[in-house]
Motif scaffolding. Sequence first.
Motif, PDB file in Angstrom:
ATOM      1  N   GLY A  57     -12.324  17.271   4.738  1.00 42.20           N
ATOM      2  CA  GLY A  57     -12.878  17.735   3.471  1.00 42.20           C
ATOM      3  C   GLY A  57     -11.981  17.467   2.285  1.00 42.20           C
ATOM      4  N   GLY A  58     -10.737  17.103   2.549  1.00 39.46           N
ATOM      5  CA  GLY A  58      -9.787  16.838   1.491  1.00 39.46           C
ATOM      6  C   GLY A  58      -9.919  15.445   0.904  1.00 39.46           C
ATOM      7  N   SER A  59      -9.003  15.128   0.005  1.00 42.56           N
ATOM      8  CA  SER A  59      -9.030  13.846  -0.702  1.00 42.56           C
ATOM      9  C   SER A  59      -7.655  13.199  -0.703  1.00 42.56           C
ATOM     10  CB  SER A  59      -9.473  14.048  -2.157  1.00 42.56           C
ATOM     11  OG  SER A  59     -10.780  14.562  -2.239  1.00 42.56           O
ATOM     12  N   LEU A  60      -7.660  11.897  -0.790  1.00 39.45           N
ATOM     13  CA  LEU A  60      -6.450  11.104  -0.986  1.00 39.45           C
ATOM     14  C   LEU A  60      -6.788   9.936  -1.895  1.00 39.45           C
ATOM     15  CD1 LEU A  60      -4.849  10.757   2.589  1.00 39.45           C
ATOM     16  CD2 LEU A  60      -3.873  11.983   0.640  1.00 39.45           C
ATOM     17  N   ARG A  61      -5.787   9.465  -2.619  1.00 34.16           N
ATOM     18  CA  ARG A  61      -5.960   8.231  -3.381  1.00 34.16           C
ATOM     19  C   ARG A  61      -4.894   7.237  -2.919  1.00 34.16           C
ATOM     20  NH1 ARG A  61      -5.439   6.978  -9.858  1.00 34.16           N
ATOM     21  NH2 ARG A  61      -3.221   7.260  -9.370  1.00 34.16           N
ATOM     22  N   LEU A  62      -5.362   6.144  -2.369  1.00 29.79           N
ATOM     23  CA  LEU A  62      -4.464   5.078  -1.937  1.00 29.79           C
ATOM     24  C   LEU A  62      -4.246   4.099  -3.081  1.00 29.79           C
ATOM     25  CD1 LEU A  62      -5.887   4.279   1.623  1.00 29.79           C
ATOM     26  CD2 LEU A  62      -4.269   6.061   0.918  1.00 29.79           C
ATOM     27  N   SER A  63      -3.054   3.529  -3.116  1.00 28.64           N
ATOM     28  CA  SER A  63      -2.717   2.527  -4.117  1.00 28.64           C
ATOM     29  C   SER A  63      -2.312   1.231  -3.434  1.00 28.64           C
ATOM     30  CB  SER A  63      -1.557   3.002  -4.995  1.00 28.64           C
ATOM     31  OG  SER A  63      -1.887   4.176  -5.693  1.00 28.64           O
ATOM     32  N   VAL A 109      -4.558  -1.608  -7.460  1.00 29.73           N
ATOM     33  CA  VAL A 109      -5.921  -1.326  -7.019  1.00 29.73           C
ATOM     34  C   VAL A 109      -5.894  -0.011  -6.249  1.00 29.73           C
ATOM     35  CG1 VAL A 109      -7.871  -2.139  -5.659  1.00 29.73           C
ATOM     36  CG2 VAL A 109      -6.456  -3.774  -6.911  1.00 29.73           C
ATOM     37  N   TYR A 110      -6.888   0.819  -6.486  1.00 26.16           N
ATOM     38  CA  TYR A 110      -6.930   2.140  -5.873  1.00 26.16           C
ATOM     39  C   TYR A 110      -8.123   2.281  -4.935  1.00 26.16           C
ATOM     40  CZ  TYR A 110      -3.847   3.101  -9.826  1.00 26.16           C
ATOM     41  OH  TYR A 110      -2.825   3.059 -10.736  1.00 26.16           O
ATOM     42  N   LEU A 111      -7.968   3.178  -3.988  1.00 25.31           N
ATOM     43  CA  LEU A 111      -9.093   3.596  -3.154  1.00 25.31           C
ATOM     44  C   LEU A 111      -9.102   5.120  -3.158  1.00 25.31           C
ATOM     45  CD1 LEU A 111     -11.407   2.609  -1.288  1.00 25.31           C
ATOM     46  CD2 LEU A 111      -9.856   3.040   0.645  1.00 25.31           C
ATOM     47  N   GLN A 112     -10.041   5.694  -3.898  1.00 26.67           N
ATOM     48  CA  GLN A 112     -10.197   7.136  -3.933  1.00 26.67           C
ATOM     49  C   GLN A 112     -11.055   7.556  -2.752  1.00 26.67           C
ATOM     50  OE1 GLN A 112      -8.886   9.473  -6.136  1.00 26.67           O
ATOM     51  NE2 GLN A 112      -9.734  10.969  -4.700  1.00 26.67           N
ATOM     52  N   GLU A 124       0.827  -1.201   0.000  1.00 27.31           N
ATOM     53  CA  GLU A 124       0.000   0.000   0.000  1.00 27.31           C
ATOM     54  C   GLU A 124       0.861   1.249   0.000  1.00 27.31           C
ATOM     55  OE1 GLU A 124      -1.967  -3.051   2.825  1.00 27.31           O
ATOM     56  OE2 GLU A 124       0.026  -2.255   2.407  1.00 27.31           O
ATOM     57  N   SER A 125       0.318   2.315  -0.577  1.00 27.62           N
ATOM     58  CA  SER A 125       0.969   3.623  -0.557  1.00 27.62           C
ATOM     59  C   SER A 125      -0.085   4.699  -0.758  1.00 27.62           C
ATOM     60  CB  SER A 125       2.049   3.720  -1.641  1.00 27.62           C
ATOM     61  OG  SER A 125       1.470   3.589  -2.925  1.00 27.62           O
ATOM     62  N   GLY A 126       0.330   5.954  -0.566  1.00 32.54           N
ATOM     63  CA  GLY A 126      -0.567   7.069  -0.825  1.00 32.54           C
ATOM     64  C   GLY A 126      -1.176   7.723   0.392  1.00 32.54           C
ATOM     65  N   GLY A 127      -0.908   7.165   1.563  1.00 32.01           N
ATOM     66  CA  GLY A 127      -1.446   7.780   2.768  1.00 32.01           C
ATOM     67  C   GLY A 127      -0.744   9.089   3.090  1.00 32.01           C
TER      68      GLY A 127
END
Length: 123
Positions: free
Chosen positions: A15-21, A79-82, A6-9
């Motif tokens: 209110g913001g956004s992140l996309r985890l991979s 695989v992503y988690l938006q 996993e990465s992207g944290g």
Amino acid sequence: QVQLVESGGGLVQAGGSLRLSCAVSGLNLDRYNIGWFRQAPGKAREGVACPRTGDRSVYYADSVTGRFTISKDNAKRTVYLQMNSLKPEDTAIYYCATPRYSDECVAFEYDNWGQGTQVTVSS
């Protein structure tokens, strides 16, 4: 050997956004689903987003429905988690994993856990 990374944290304001991979090796994403889970301090690991095999729908936890979206890129083996409209209660370590036999979105039904990526949402 199956390996998930996993990465992207990171740290983000409410209110913001992140996309985890979740980078996957050792299995064919065309044939296997990957689920996303999270664990907050002092709490059990909970299912966040898990694709279902039968009807190809996706289970989302009530707390994230409408805000989180799972997707995958087979060519990139990722695989992503938006995650949008983040809230302080989304703060947790996020993990991806593969289902054992059932695709019910509970931790004991999953295996091959990655090391996790920390998401912190400030208020």
